[in-house]
Design an enzyme around this catalytic site. Structure first.
Site, PDB file in Angstrom:
ATOM      1  N   VAL A   1      -1.718   3.329  -2.420  1.00 25.40           N
ATOM      2  CA  VAL A   1      -2.814   3.218  -1.442  1.00 25.40           C
ATOM      3  C   VAL A   1      -4.064   3.950  -1.929  1.00 25.40           C
ATOM      4  O   VAL A   1      -5.115   3.872  -1.306  1.00 25.40           O
ATOM      5  CB  VAL A   1      -2.473   3.711  -0.011  1.00 25.40           C
ATOM      6  N   SER A   2      -3.944   4.660  -3.047  1.00 25.47           N
ATOM      7  CA  SER A   2      -5.076   5.421  -3.567  1.00 25.47           C
ATOM      8  C   SER A   2      -5.839   4.603  -4.603  1.00 25.47           C
ATOM      9  O   SER A   2      -5.317   4.302  -5.672  1.00 25.47           O
ATOM     10  CB  SER A   2      -4.558   6.717  -4.202  1.00 25.47           C
ATOM     11  N   PRO A   3      -7.109   4.253  -4.313  1.00 23.88           N
ATOM     12  CA  PRO A   3      -7.882   3.449  -5.267  1.00 23.88           C
ATOM     13  C   PRO A   3      -8.203   4.227  -6.540  1.00 23.88           C
ATOM     14  O   PRO A   3      -8.223   3.662  -7.629  1.00 23.88           O
ATOM     15  CB  PRO A   3      -9.156   3.088  -4.498  1.00 23.88           C
TER      16      PRO A   3
END
EC number: 2.5.1.18
Length: 212
Positions: A15-17
Site C-alpha cells: 500500500v506504500s507508493p
C-alpha cells in the site's frame, strides 16, 4: 551470497507508493551495484501503530504535496504510479493484511515469485486502482504474476496459519529493531553493521555508503 557483496534488505508494504519506487530502483541497480538484495514483506499498519506514526496525509498540506510528489517521482523513475484524488482514503480503507500475508506465504515457500508478485500488487493498487483485499483479487494478482493456480490457491489457504502470521509479525518487528517507523525501510549490512535508510529518496546516499 557472493563474495564482498553488500547484503541489502528492503522492508516494504504494497500500500506504500514510495516502497514501489524504492523497490523498482533497487531492482534496477542490484546488478550494477554489488548488492545482494533481499525482499522483506512487512506490515505498514503494524509499524505505524507500534511507533505512534501518523499517516503523512493527516496533515492536509503535506497530503497535497505528497500527491504531487508521488506523481513526479513516478514520472521520473518511469514507474506507472497513477495518483487519484482519493489515494489516501484508499490506502486507509484498504485491508492489506491478507495481501502482505500472501506475499509472506510465497516468500516462505516459492520465493522466486516474490518479486513479480509484489510488483503486480502495486500495479493493481497504484496503477489500476483496484481492490487487493479480497481472495479473488489476490488470486487475480497471482495469475498476472505467473503463479500456477494450484500454488496460488495453496498459499492463499496458508495466510491464516500461525506460521505465516508469525513470520509477517517477526519481519515487521525486525524492521522496527533496525529503526523503521514507516516504509520503505532499507537496511544495508556493512562490515557487520546494519545501516538503516528510510524512504525511496535516500538511495544515492545508500550507494555512497556502500561505495558504489
Amino acid at each position: 551470497s557472493g563474495m564482498g557483496r553488500t547484503r541489502v534488505e528492503l522492508f516494504y508494504d504494497v500500500v506504500s507508493p514510495y516502497s514501489w519506487l524504492g523497490f523498482e530502483v533497487l531492482c534496477r541497480y542490484r546488478h550494477i551495484w554489488n548488492i545482494d538484495l533481499h525482499f522483506r514483506p512487512a506490515f505498514l499498519g503494524g509499524i505505524m501503530h507500534a511507533t505512534g506514526n501518523k499517516a503523512p496525509a493527516m496533515l492536509p498540506k503535506r497530503g497535497e504535496y505528497m500527491l504531487k510528489d508521488i506523481k513526479r517521482m513516478g514520472k521520473y523513475y518511469q514507474v506507472p504510479l497513477k495518483v487519484s484524488g482519493d489515494a489516501f482514503q484508499r490506502v486507509l480503507g484498504t485491508g492489506n493484511l491478507a495481501a502482505m500475508r500472501f506475499l509472506t506465504a510465497i516468500d516462505m515457500s516459492q520465493p522466486r515469485y516474490l518479486e513479480p508478485l509484489s510488483r503486480e500488487f502495486w500495479i493493481r493498487f497504484w496503477s489500476q486502482h483496484e481492490d487487493i483485499s479480497q481472495p479473488e483479487n489476490i488470486l487475480a494478482v497471482a495469475r498476472q504474476a505467473g503463479l500456477p493456480s494450484d500454488v496460488a490457491q495453496k498459499q492463499l489457504e496458508m495466510i491464516s496459519s500461525p506460521e505465516v502470521k508469525n513470520r509477517l509479525r517477526e519481519t515487521t518487528d525486525e524492521a522496527m529493531k533496525y529503526g523503521a517507523f514507516g516504509m520503505p525501510a532499507v537496511v544495508a549490512h556493512l562490515n557487520g553493521e546494519p545501516q538503516f535508510f528510510f524512504g525511496s529518496d535516500r538511495l544515492e546516499l545508500l550507494s555512497s555508503v556502500i561505495g558504489e
